[in-house]
Design an enzyme around this catalytic site. Sequence first.
Site, PDB file in Angstrom:
ATOM      1  CG  HIS A  46      -0.107  -0.069   2.539  1.00 20.86           C
ATOM      2  ND1 HIS A  46      -0.118  -1.058   3.297  1.00 20.86           N
ATOM      3  CD2 HIS A  46       0.604   0.833   3.176  1.00 20.86           C
ATOM      4  CE1 HIS A  46       0.862  -0.705   4.350  1.00 20.86           C
ATOM      5  NE2 HIS A  46       0.920   0.372   4.216  1.00 20.86           N
TER       6      HIS A  46
HETATM    7  C1  T46 Z   1       3.034   0.015   7.103  1.00 22.53           C
HETATM    8  C2  T46 Z   1       3.746  -1.117   7.233  1.00 22.53           C
HETATM    9  C3  T46 Z   1       5.090  -1.010   7.516  1.00 22.53           C
HETATM   10  C4  T46 Z   1      -4.218  -0.980  13.721  1.00 22.53           C
HETATM   11  O1  T46 Z   1      -5.277  -1.013  14.133  1.00 22.53           O
HETATM   12  N1  T46 Z   1      -3.653  -0.035  14.053  1.00 22.53           N
HETATM   13  C5  T46 Z   1      -2.530   0.339  13.395  1.00 22.53           C
HETATM   14  O2  T46 Z   1      -1.606   1.214  13.686  1.00 22.53           O
HETATM   15  C6  T46 Z   1      -1.881  -0.450  12.244  1.00 22.53           C
HETATM   16  C7  T46 Z   1      -0.583  -0.133  11.522  1.00 22.53           C
HETATM   17  C8  T46 Z   1      -2.678  -1.717  12.141  1.00 22.53           C
HETATM   18  N2  T46 Z   1      -3.836  -1.893  12.601  1.00 22.53           N
HETATM   19  C9  T46 Z   1      -4.631  -2.941  12.101  1.00 22.53           C
HETATM   20  C10 T46 Z   1      -5.141  -2.745  10.693  1.00 22.53           C
HETATM   21  C11 T46 Z   1      -5.210  -4.137  10.165  1.00 22.53           C
HETATM   22  O3  T46 Z   1      -6.676  -4.727  10.698  1.00 22.53           O
HETATM   23  O4  T46 Z   1      -3.773  -3.999  12.142  1.00 22.53           O
HETATM   24  C12 T46 Z   1      -4.076  -4.796  11.150  1.00 22.53           C
HETATM   25  C13 T46 Z   1      -3.058  -5.272  10.167  1.00 22.53           C
HETATM   26  O5  T46 Z   1      -2.672  -4.081   9.285  1.00 22.53           O
HETATM   27  P1  T46 Z   1      -1.887  -3.947   7.995  1.00 22.53           P
HETATM   28  O6  T46 Z   1      -2.699  -4.953   7.026  1.00 22.53           O
HETATM   29  O7  T46 Z   1      -2.001  -2.575   7.499  1.00 22.53           O
HETATM   30  O8  T46 Z   1      -0.562  -4.344   8.266  1.00 22.53           O
HETATM   31  P2  T46 Z   1       0.778  -4.345   7.384  1.00 22.53           P
HETATM   32  O9  T46 Z   1       1.892  -5.156   7.799  1.00 22.53           O
HETATM   33  O10 T46 Z   1       0.345  -4.540   5.794  1.00 22.53           O
HETATM   34  O11 T46 Z   1       1.178  -2.664   7.301  1.00 22.53           O
HETATM   35  C14 T46 Z   1       1.662  -2.094   8.415  1.00 22.53           C
HETATM   36  C15 T46 Z   1       0.962  -0.675   8.391  1.00 22.53           C
HETATM   37  O12 T46 Z   1      -0.350  -0.760   8.181  1.00 22.53           O
HETATM   38  C16 T46 Z   1       1.702   0.173   7.094  1.00 22.53           C
HETATM   39  O13 T46 Z   1       1.311   1.657   7.414  1.00 22.53           O
HETATM   40  O14 T46 Z   1       3.666   0.913   6.545  1.00 22.53           O
HETATM   41  O15 T46 Z   1       3.031  -1.879   8.497  1.00 22.53           O
END
Ligand code: T46
Length: 132
Positions: free
Chosen positions: A49
């Site tokens: 993303h």
């Molecule tokens: C990024 C990379 C390095 C939350 O509730 N609060 C938070 O602060 C974050 C980051 C995530 N979440 C929830 C949202 C989803 O349900 O945690 C779950 C996993 O998040 P996501 O699929 O976005 O995780 P990654 O590892 O793909 O991405 C994350 C960050 O979202 C992103 O900003 O740069 O780590």
Amino acid sequence: MEIKHYEFQQHGDNRGHLVAVENNIDIPFDIKRIYYLYDTVPGFVRGKHSHRKLEQVLVCVAGSCMIHLDDGNEQKDVLLNNPVKGLYIGPNTWREIYNFSEDAVLLVIASELYDESDYIRNYDDFLKSLSS
Ligand code: T46
């Protein structure tokens, strides 16, 4: 591409090491949130993303991982494997995180609270957002 490499000051002595990261001193923004990725499952790619506004500094405080970066013109892959090195990623940069070592802990220091509306999770929408 809006990325920067930071090297934090290490306070080491015969007990071990300590790194401190302070608002607007060691990184270029007010810290509103930190989170960390750990126990990552081999073979999975995270991220995929871009962010409209969010600025972040990523530090692999244990183990290693790769960060794929893409600003629509240029692509780069950066290895993070050192707890004193931070990678700043600005807005409008597509990122994918892959090749986590089993012991990897990726600490992320963020300029904003979590806001799903700041994410662009589709690559074609990301490319369109750059020209709008
Ligand atoms: C990024 C990379 C390095 C939350 O509730 N609060 C938070 O602060 C974050 C980051 C995530 N979440 C929830 C949202 C989803 O349900 O945690 C779950 C996993 O998040 P996501 O699929 O976005 O995780 P990654 O590892 O793909 O991405 C994350 C960050 O979202 C992103 O900003 O740069 O780590």
